[in-house]
Design a protein around this motif. Structure first.
Motif, PDB file in Angstrom:
ATOM      1  N   ASP A 159       0.850  -1.187   0.000  1.00  0.00           N
ATOM      2  CA  ASP A 159       0.000   0.000   0.000  1.00  0.00           C
ATOM      3  C   ASP A 159       0.886   1.237   0.000  1.00  0.00           C
ATOM      4  O   ASP A 159       1.744   1.397   0.880  1.00  0.00           O
ATOM      5  CB  ASP A 159      -0.886  -0.030   1.250  1.00  0.00           C
ATOM      6  CG  ASP A 159      -1.905   1.105   1.306  1.00  0.00           C
ATOM      7  OD1 ASP A 159      -1.778   2.063   0.518  1.00  0.00           O
ATOM      8  OD2 ASP A 159      -2.805   1.046   2.164  1.00  0.00           O
ATOM      9  N   ASP A 166       1.901   3.184   3.076  1.00  0.00           N
ATOM     10  CA  ASP A 166       2.987   2.715   3.935  1.00  0.00           C
ATOM     11  C   ASP A 166       4.136   3.714   3.965  1.00  0.00           C
ATOM     12  O   ASP A 166       4.783   3.901   5.008  1.00  0.00           O
ATOM     13  CB  ASP A 166       3.523   1.364   3.445  1.00  0.00           C
ATOM     14  CG  ASP A 166       2.538   0.218   3.640  1.00  0.00           C
ATOM     15  OD1 ASP A 166       1.549   0.409   4.369  1.00  0.00           O
ATOM     16  OD2 ASP A 166       2.772  -0.850   3.041  1.00  0.00           O
ATOM     17  N   LYS A 198       6.090   2.956   7.380  1.00  0.00           N
ATOM     18  CA  LYS A 198       6.087   1.502   7.412  1.00  0.00           C
ATOM     19  C   LYS A 198       6.954   0.895   6.309  1.00  0.00           C
ATOM     20  O   LYS A 198       7.206  -0.313   6.321  1.00  0.00           O
ATOM     21  CB  LYS A 198       4.650   0.977   7.267  1.00  0.00           C
ATOM     22  CG  LYS A 198       3.744   1.310   8.437  1.00  0.00           C
ATOM     23  CD  LYS A 198       2.341   0.747   8.228  1.00  0.00           C
ATOM     24  CE  LYS A 198       1.434   1.038   9.393  1.00  0.00           C
ATOM     25  NZ  LYS A 198       0.063   0.506   9.172  1.00  0.00           N
ATOM     26  N   ALA A 199       7.358   1.719   5.354  1.00  0.00           N
ATOM     27  CA  ALA A 199       8.179   1.240   4.241  1.00  0.00           C
ATOM     28  C   ALA A 199       9.019   2.395   3.709  1.00  0.00           C
ATOM     29  O   ALA A 199       8.686   3.570   3.912  1.00  0.00           O
ATOM     30  CB  ALA A 199       7.299   0.671   3.130  1.00  0.00           C
TER      31      ALA A 199
END
Length: 388
Positions: free
Chosen positions: A116, A119, A124-125
């Motif tokens: 996603d 993120d 998160k990424a």
């Protein structure tokens, strides 16, 4: 001065008529192009026709994503990602202001990510790659044409978040000041405030012994102050528009005025929470937040604020104390914003206390914000109270 490394890979093509170079700039990246733009003003001005002419001449297959909002939505980004994948897009081309460019950056990064795209905004990424991006700028404001930053609103969660990545820098950006002649006055005002606010985030720093960076910041601020009112009075004044456009690019391009300097960015973080809920223009929100942030933090390094008052606003010290001189500079900032028609209070948008706690909490979701003065939830709440 702090140690630093600085790299900016974006090619800037600046000047009247430079859209005519689009074909040769885009062609090396491939034939499948996603054209991203806003509400359709580029069709009214004839820019859309010129862009399509250039792309047709190189035999490009063009997919289109229109309707990008002023605070670009995650839903639009996801739609663009789907188009990139289904059409096997080689180059994302953004034509518009900072919101369009930011959406295009998120699309370019998300298209090559299996998860996603949100993120990236929620830490998160990390962006590892992105499709090539080209831009044609139509509004002087964000500096998105020469940096790797993007700000996107998730309207479902009422969150507005940012990412920054070297992979999101445009490969080329076309800057033709004549494309800003038809910009409405309120957008010119918001753009000028946005440019100045970007400089403020880098100028008000605790890092010592940075005279070059400080004077670069001051020169951009002075140039905006000198040219904003001219552009408002004479929208087709080429020199005023060109100066504002170059100021926007120089104010936030990944390092020119901030190398070796600890930046702040708390005011942007606070404004993002306001517009995440109320969808107000970013520059207008900064006009409300920044003078109040200044009043709240100025004693942390009062010599920077006295310098600001003297060098930028030409205020003579005379018998003024440091406190009086610093506050005079802050009031001069507010007075300039008032003069060009930028809002001063949240009440201008009928915003009251109903969401102050939520905004303060969300602003520090990942921890305290700012470096000039580190702000916690209670500090953000107080600044928002001051802005009412």
């Amino acid at each position: 001065m702090n140690s630093f490394s600085f790299q900016n890979p974006t090619k800037i093509v600046f000047g009247k008529g430079t859209v005519s170079q689009l074909g040769k700039l885009a062609e090396p990246y491939g034939k499948s192009i996603l054209l991203v733009y806003g509400s359709g003003s580029i069709k009214k001005t004839g820019l859309y026709d010129e862009v399509m002419k250039q792309l047709n001449e190189i035999g490009a297959k063009v997919s289109e994503l229109s309707g990008i909002d002023p605070n670009p939505r995650l839903t639009s980004v996801n739609h663009g990602i789907e188009l990139c994948r289904s059409e096997k897009v080689d180059l994302v081309l953004a034509v518009g202001g900072g919101s369009v460019l930011d959406a295009a950056k998120a699309i370019a990064a998300g298209a090559l990510y299996e998860g996603d795209v949100w993120d990236f905004f929620m830490h998160k990424a990390v962006i590892r790659d992105a499709l090539p991006l080209g831009t044609i700028l139509t509004l002087s404001a964000t500096g998105s044409e020469m940096n790797g930053n993007a700000v996107i609103s998730n309207w479902e969660t009422k969150q507005k978040r940012a990412f920054g990545s070297m992979h999101a820098y445009p490969r080329f950006s076309i800057l033709d000041p004549t494309l800003t002649f038809t910009v409405p006055n309120n957008q010119t005002v918001n753009g000028a405030v946005d440019i100045m606010s970007h400089v403020f985030e880098q100028y008000f720093s605790l890092t010592p012994n940075t005279p070059l960076q400080e004077r670069l910041c001051e020169s951009i601020l002075l140039t905006v102050i000198e040219n904003a009112e001219i552009a408002l009075e004479k929208p087709d004044d080429y020199d005023a528009r060109a100066n504002l456009m170059l100021c926007g690019t120089m104010a936030l391009n990944g390092g020119l005025i901030s190398v070796g300097v600890q930046n702040d960015w708390a005011s942007h973080g606070i404004e993002h929470e306001i517009s995440a809920i109320y969808d107000i223009p970013h520059g207008a929100g900064l006009s409300i937040v920044f003078p109040n942030w200044m009043k709240y933090v100025h004693r942390e390094r009062i010599d920077r604020f006295t310098q600001f008052a003297e060098r930028v606003w030409g205020i003579e010290r005379g018998t003024k104390s440091d406190e009086e001189l610093a506050l005079a500079g802050i009031e001069a900032t507010r007075a300039f914003f008032d003069r060009i028609g930028a809002p001063a209070t949240l009440a201008y948008y009928n915003i009251g206390r109903e969401n102050l706690d939520t905004m303060a909490k969300e602003a520090v979701l990942f921890g305290p914000i700012g470096s000039f003065k580190q702000l916690h939830e209670a500090d953000v709440r107080e600044i928002l109270e001051m802005a009412l």
